[in-house]
Every structure is written in C-alpha cells, then in structure tokens.
Motif scaffolding. Sequence first.
Motif, PDB file in Angstrom:
ATOM      1  N   MET A   1     -44.186  18.378  35.412  1.00 40.69           N
ATOM      2  CA  MET A   1     -45.474  18.746  34.826  1.00 40.69           C
ATOM      3  C   MET A   1     -46.133  17.519  34.211  1.00 40.69           C
ATOM      4  O   MET A   1     -45.545  16.838  33.381  1.00 40.69           O
ATOM      5  CB  MET A   1     -45.277  19.830  33.747  1.00 40.69           C
ATOM      6  CG  MET A   1     -46.576  20.300  33.116  1.00 40.69           C
ATOM      7  SD  MET A   1     -46.348  21.494  31.788  1.00 40.69           S
ATOM      8  CE  MET A   1     -45.634  22.873  32.688  1.00 40.69           C
ATOM      9  N   SER A   2     -47.355  17.223  34.625  1.00 41.35           N
ATOM     10  CA  SER A   2     -48.076  16.056  34.129  1.00 41.35           C
ATOM     11  C   SER A   2     -48.621  16.324  32.734  1.00 41.35           C
ATOM     12  O   SER A   2     -49.173  17.395  32.451  1.00 41.35           O
ATOM     13  CB  SER A   2     -49.229  15.706  35.066  1.00 41.35           C
ATOM     14  OG  SER A   2     -48.760  15.374  36.357  1.00 41.35           O
ATOM     15  N   LYS A  27     -49.222  23.593  36.139  1.00 42.51           N
ATOM     16  CA  LYS A  27     -48.794  22.304  36.691  1.00 42.51           C
ATOM     17  C   LYS A  27     -49.140  21.137  35.763  1.00 42.51           C
ATOM     18  O   LYS A  27     -48.795  19.986  36.052  1.00 42.51           O
ATOM     19  CB  LYS A  27     -49.452  22.067  38.057  1.00 42.51           C
ATOM     20  CG  LYS A  27     -49.055  23.095  39.109  1.00 42.51           C
ATOM     21  CD  LYS A  27     -49.828  22.870  40.390  1.00 42.51           C
ATOM     22  CE  LYS A  27     -49.491  23.940  41.425  1.00 42.51           C
ATOM     23  NZ  LYS A  27     -50.300  23.773  42.674  1.00 42.51           N
ATOM     24  N   VAL A  28     -49.823  21.440  34.678  1.00 42.31           N
ATOM     25  CA  VAL A  28     -50.268  20.386  33.774  1.00 42.31           C
ATOM     26  C   VAL A  28     -50.100  20.828  32.325  1.00 42.31           C
ATOM     27  O   VAL A  28     -50.286  21.995  31.991  1.00 42.31           O
ATOM     28  CB  VAL A  28     -51.750  20.018  34.068  1.00 42.31           C
ATOM     29  CG1 VAL A  28     -52.661  21.193  33.798  1.00 42.31           C
ATOM     30  CG2 VAL A  28     -52.181  18.810  33.278  1.00 42.31           C
ATOM     31  N   HIS A  29     -49.672  19.896  31.497  1.00 43.02           N
ATOM     32  CA  HIS A  29     -49.556  20.115  30.055  1.00 43.02           C
ATOM     33  C   HIS A  29     -50.730  19.386  29.389  1.00 43.02           C
ATOM     34  O   HIS A  29     -50.790  18.158  29.412  1.00 43.02           O
ATOM     35  CB  HIS A  29     -48.215  19.576  29.536  1.00 43.02           C
ATOM     36  CG  HIS A  29     -48.039  19.724  28.056  1.00 43.02           C
ATOM     37  ND1 HIS A  29     -47.090  19.032  27.352  1.00 43.02           N
ATOM     38  CD2 HIS A  29     -48.692  20.491  27.145  1.00 43.02           C
ATOM     39  CE1 HIS A  29     -47.170  19.347  26.067  1.00 43.02           C
ATOM     40  NE2 HIS A  29     -48.135  20.229  25.923  1.00 43.02           N
ATOM     41  N   ILE A  30     -51.665  20.153  28.840  1.00 42.57           N
ATOM     42  CA  ILE A  30     -52.894  19.587  28.297  1.00 42.57           C
ATOM     43  C   ILE A  30     -52.785  19.448  26.785  1.00 42.57           C
ATOM     44  O   ILE A  30     -52.434  20.404  26.079  1.00 42.57           O
ATOM     45  CB  ILE A  30     -54.105  20.473  28.650  1.00 42.57           C
ATOM     46  CG1 ILE A  30     -54.183  20.710  30.160  1.00 42.57           C
ATOM     47  CG2 ILE A  30     -55.400  19.832  28.146  1.00 42.57           C
ATOM     48  CD1 ILE A  30     -55.193  21.766  30.557  1.00 42.57           C
ATOM     49  N   GLU A 152     -47.628   8.371  21.422  1.00 49.14           N
ATOM     50  CA  GLU A 152     -47.088   9.304  22.413  1.00 49.14           C
ATOM     51  C   GLU A 152     -47.466   8.822  23.814  1.00 49.14           C
ATOM     52  O   GLU A 152     -48.419   8.051  23.984  1.00 49.14           O
ATOM     53  CB  GLU A 152     -47.617  10.724  22.184  1.00 49.14           C
ATOM     54  CG  GLU A 152     -47.121  11.366  20.888  1.00 49.14           C
ATOM     55  CD  GLU A 152     -47.506  12.829  20.790  1.00 49.14           C
ATOM     56  OE1 GLU A 152     -47.542  13.504  21.847  1.00 49.14           O
ATOM     57  OE2 GLU A 152     -47.780  13.295  19.669  1.00 49.14           O
ATOM     58  N   THR A 153     -46.710   9.289  24.792  1.00 55.96           N
ATOM     59  CA  THR A 153     -46.892   8.858  26.170  1.00 55.96           C
ATOM     60  C   THR A 153     -47.477   9.989  27.013  1.00 55.96           C
ATOM     61  O   THR A 153     -47.050  11.143  26.895  1.00 55.96           O
ATOM     62  CB  THR A 153     -45.554   8.396  26.775  1.00 55.96           C
ATOM     63  OG1 THR A 153     -45.024   7.350  25.970  1.00 55.96           O
ATOM     64  CG2 THR A 153     -45.742   7.888  28.190  1.00 55.96           C
ATOM     65  N   PHE A 154     -48.437   9.636  27.885  1.00 55.47           N
ATOM     66  CA  PHE A 154     -49.109  10.618  28.726  1.00 55.47           C
ATOM     67  C   PHE A 154     -49.260  10.070  30.144  1.00 55.47           C
ATOM     68  O   PHE A 154     -49.322   8.860  30.350  1.00 55.47           O
ATOM     69  CB  PHE A 154     -50.485  10.971  28.155  1.00 55.47           C
ATOM     70  CG  PHE A 154     -50.446  11.583  26.779  1.00 55.47           C
ATOM     71  CD1 PHE A 154     -50.319  12.944  26.626  1.00 55.47           C
ATOM     72  CD2 PHE A 154     -50.505  10.782  25.655  1.00 55.47           C
ATOM     73  CE1 PHE A 154     -50.260  13.521  25.365  1.00 55.47           C
ATOM     74  CE2 PHE A 154     -50.459  11.339  24.384  1.00 55.47           C
ATOM     75  CZ  PHE A 154     -50.335  12.715  24.237  1.00 55.47           C
ATOM     76  N   LEU A 342     -53.645  14.076  39.935  1.00 61.01           N
ATOM     77  CA  LEU A 342     -52.469  14.766  39.414  1.00 61.01           C
ATOM     78  C   LEU A 342     -51.762  15.645  40.444  1.00 61.01           C
ATOM     79  O   LEU A 342     -50.637  16.073  40.208  1.00 61.01           O
ATOM     80  CB  LEU A 342     -52.860  15.620  38.196  1.00 61.01           C
ATOM     81  CG  LEU A 342     -53.431  14.854  36.998  1.00 61.01           C
ATOM     82  CD1 LEU A 342     -53.902  15.823  35.934  1.00 61.01           C
ATOM     83  CD2 LEU A 342     -52.372  13.908  36.436  1.00 61.01           C
ATOM     84  N   THR A 343     -52.417  15.944  41.554  1.00 58.19           N
ATOM     85  CA  THR A 343     -51.783  16.771  42.571  1.00 58.19           C
ATOM     86  C   THR A 343     -51.315  15.908  43.718  1.00 58.19           C
ATOM     87  O   THR A 343     -52.025  14.992  44.164  1.00 58.19           O
ATOM     88  CB  THR A 343     -52.753  17.838  43.107  1.00 58.19           C
ATOM     89  OG1 THR A 343     -53.932  17.210  43.594  1.00 58.19           O
ATOM     90  CG2 THR A 343     -53.142  18.811  41.987  1.00 58.19           C
TER      91      THR A 343
END
Length: 349
Positions: A1-2, A27-30, A152-154, A342-343
Amino acid sequence: MSRVLIVGAGLTGSVCACLLRRELQNKVHIVVWDKARGSGGRMSTTRPPDHLSHSADLGAQYITATSAYAQSHQSFYSELLSSGVLQPLLAQVEGMKHKDDDRNYVTPLGMCSVVKHFLSESGADLFFEHHVTGVYRCGASWEVERKEGASETFDAVVLTMPVPQILQLQGDVGQLLSVQQRRQLDGVVYSSRFAVALFFPPDVVFSFPWAVRYVTNNSCICYIAVDDRKRNTDASGRGPSLVVHTSVPFGLEHLERDKEDVQPIILLELSKLLPDLPQPISIKCQKWRYSQVLTSVPDCPGHMIILDQPLLICGGDAFSHSNFDGCVESALSMLSVLKASLTPTGRAN
C-alpha cells in the motif's frame, strides 16, 4: 500500500484526497498534514473563543459556478447540493457584478463544511499543527520534516500550499526545480487582504435589509456580509455575525503590519459606513497574506511535477485560478498523475 502525503487541508488538498480514495480505494494510505489548527485553508470558518455558537467565514464567502463549470463539474455540485453542504444564494446582495448564467451557492454550516465534506469522504489520516519545513529524497521515497516532531517517509508527496511556501521548503525541492519551473513559480502573484469578524449578542437585529454589500467608494473596505443572512440561516439564540473584507490596495499597503494594529483602522472605517452598528461582544481579525492568485503559473495543466519517481507534485489555485472550480480542476489534474504513478499499470516501463 502506497503512503501518500498531501500537504494542506484546504479545498485542493481535500478534493484530491477524496478523489484519490474513490479511485484507488484501499490501495493507498492517504495522510493530510496542515500547519493550522483546523481544516479549510482560505475556506475557513472561525468561531470566537468564548461564544461557541457563533461562526463566521473569514475567507471565501460563497461559490460561483459559471455555466461551463456547472456542466463540467456537475458531479461535484450535485454531491454538495444533495448532501446539504451547498444551497443557492437567495439573500439580498448589493453591488454584485453578476452574469445571468452564473449560479451562486452558500454553505449553511460555513465554507469550511465543503472542505470537511471531502476530507470525510477521503478517509485520510488528518493531522493539524503539522508544519512541513523540508522534503528530502530518500531512495524511492520522500522524507518529510515538520517544525515539531519526527520526520516521516512517504511514497508520494502532494504540495498544495501557496507557492511562496513551497519555495521556502528546505531539502531537495529547490534543487529539483528546473530553471523554467523556478521562473514560473517566482512569477506567481497573490493579492493580500485583511478580514474582520464581529460577533453580536442574541438580541441584536440590524436595521439594514441586505445580507451582502459590495463597497465601491471606500479605500479600506470592499465587502461586508451578515453571515447568517448570507447563509439563509437563523441567528436567533446566538446573535448575528458580520464579516468585513478590506480592499486589495489596503491589504498591500498594510501587509507587513500586525493585524492588531490594522484592526482599529478597519473598525473606524466600518463605523463610518454603518454608524448605527451595535457594540460587538467579540472581534476576530485575520491577515490573508495569500488571498487570491492574481498571476498564476503559465502553461500548467493544474499542477507541476517536480519529480516523477518518487512522485513529488504541487498544485492548487496558483496552477489554475482562484475559485472553487479552479481548485477542483487542479485536484483532477493531480489525480491523473497520482494514478499513473501509484498503480503498476500506469507506470512507464
């Protein structure tokens, strides 16, 4: 999960977060960070510290949809109207420059309710008083530093704050910008203004009939609104709120002064325009250093990509135009880039 960080809990950031959630779902952590104590940005709604039932819009006042945007952004307007966030502007307005095919909308719960709606729909992790100070390339990720607290890292970072604040970031942003991009960003110009909210006792009833008045013959004040009348809501039991916006030249002239020093000047001019105005029980003054975009980034489709992989992108009204639809346009354009980045199917080989 991005993991995607959106910097700025204003309109562009909230719409982008909402669209990203709807498109990519789990599919993504916002994550959304904002340096303020609440959401809204320039669509903020304020309350006085000692009278929680009052509220006033110190930034954007209402939303105007042109016929073209009413059609192209119909899904956004329909969603906000059906949920009760927006209602047609029905109140008496003096001095508005209005085109026959424009549609004006107000927010019964304040302008911040638009932003809060999209943030709620996004399911994002929302953090206030998170002031981003630096963005650093860290392999296939971004390390984001804030004023207080650990970095934090993203996997991707979206910057939606005003352009001058983007250019002030420490780290790799400045090095990654091309000469042309730097020139484009340096060319962005914002207007500045002050806004004052006056909160009155429950028994106050204003003698004038209008809800909104555009002032053309005053060098200080250009706009006055009775917030409950503008929103078509009942102020009984809590008292009305009055909002005053200064002109752009006045804002520029006094920009570097403290708002506490400018407030008496504004109130003196207001007393001349409305000599019978009762005494308020509370007053709040706001200085908008970045009020509206006067000169936007040229030749940009609503965003600017600073780096493709890992994705670092910036957007907002500076990359389109300063209104609701401009922010939506920017969010839509950033969504396309985020989806491609992201996909797996969207990434270039």
